[in-house]
Enzyme design. Sequence first.
Site, PDB file in Angstrom:
ATOM      1  N   PRO A   2       0.819  -1.202   0.000  1.00 26.14           N
ATOM      2  CG  PRO A   2       0.013  -1.013   2.171  1.00 26.14           C
ATOM      3  CD  PRO A   2       0.721  -1.946   1.260  1.00 26.14           C
ATOM      4  CD  GLU A   3       3.895   3.663  -3.421  1.00 27.78           C
ATOM      5  OE1 GLU A   3       4.181   4.850  -3.176  1.00 27.78           O
ATOM      6  OE2 GLU A   3       4.507   2.987  -4.238  1.00 27.78           O
TER       7      GLU A   3
END
Length: 292
Positions: A2-3
Amino acid sequence: MPELPEVEVVRAGLERHVVGRTVERVEVLHPRPVRRDPGGPEGFAAALSGRVIEGARRRGKYLWLPLDGGDALLGHLGMSGQMLVQPRDAAPERHLRVRMVLDGPRELRFVDQRMFGGLSMSPGGAELPPEIAHIARDPIDPAFDDAEFVARLRRRTSGVKRLLLDQGLVSGVGNIYADESLWRSRLHGERPGDGLTRAQAWELLGHVRAVMGEALAQGGTSFDALYVNVNGQSGYFDRSLDAYGQEGRPCRRCGTPIRRVAFMNRSSFFCGVCQPVPRRRRVRPATAAVPD
DNA sequence: CACCTCTCCTGCAGGC
DNA sequence: TGCCTGCAGGAGAGGT
């Protein structure tokens, strides 16, 4: 992986589904994800049990849930972490690490295959956990100071990609978005921060913000479900990426094959023509001391 | 401080 | 088929 946009989607889901709930009971199924908790697995479980969740906040890729009494549950998803809100009797996930049983029919689950992420109690951390006070705001944050970022970037001697990944300077930028922003800016990641013009630094910030905003707009639509999920399938893998992971594919601007080089134990992708490798920094001639 | 390298962790892909 | 190696990567620890 996840960014920031994915983390924001998780935050919004938590805000919707767990705020106002009481944590009735906590089960730590693997010690590693709570390794940062000063009290260890037992202390963590004891401190969190009985607390009311009063909010869901984010700084960069960190999430925290302010609790009654002024403390907070601090979390990071790392590479592979998920926060799931599940019925209590749902089958346990393969990599379920922590169960937090809530009042009502559901529980909050921390699932993490690689365990780079984790959870910990942050005493007094409701407003901003002291453990993450050094993390800068992200470019989507309304309080992000654009001019200050540009000024600081242009004082640093490190390569600009390294600077984009420095969470103390700007948060929420991972390897993918760094490479995409640099491609859009036609800047090579090894260009030193203090070698950028004011205009280049401003343009780079604009592209970082645009890349994030596009991913956020895409990811934000698909998480209205009861359970909050981050599994790496959302957002950026659907987007067409211009640089990251595109080794050998023609640059969308000039057709030159995208190159890949080792960087900080990972990879950098860039166009060698649009983003030329910087010449070695000119050696400044020694300045003669001027006597007063 | 600024800067840089090393490390943690698991699952999967690729080579032989 | 199965063993081995390399790779993915955020961010803290620790050295210079």
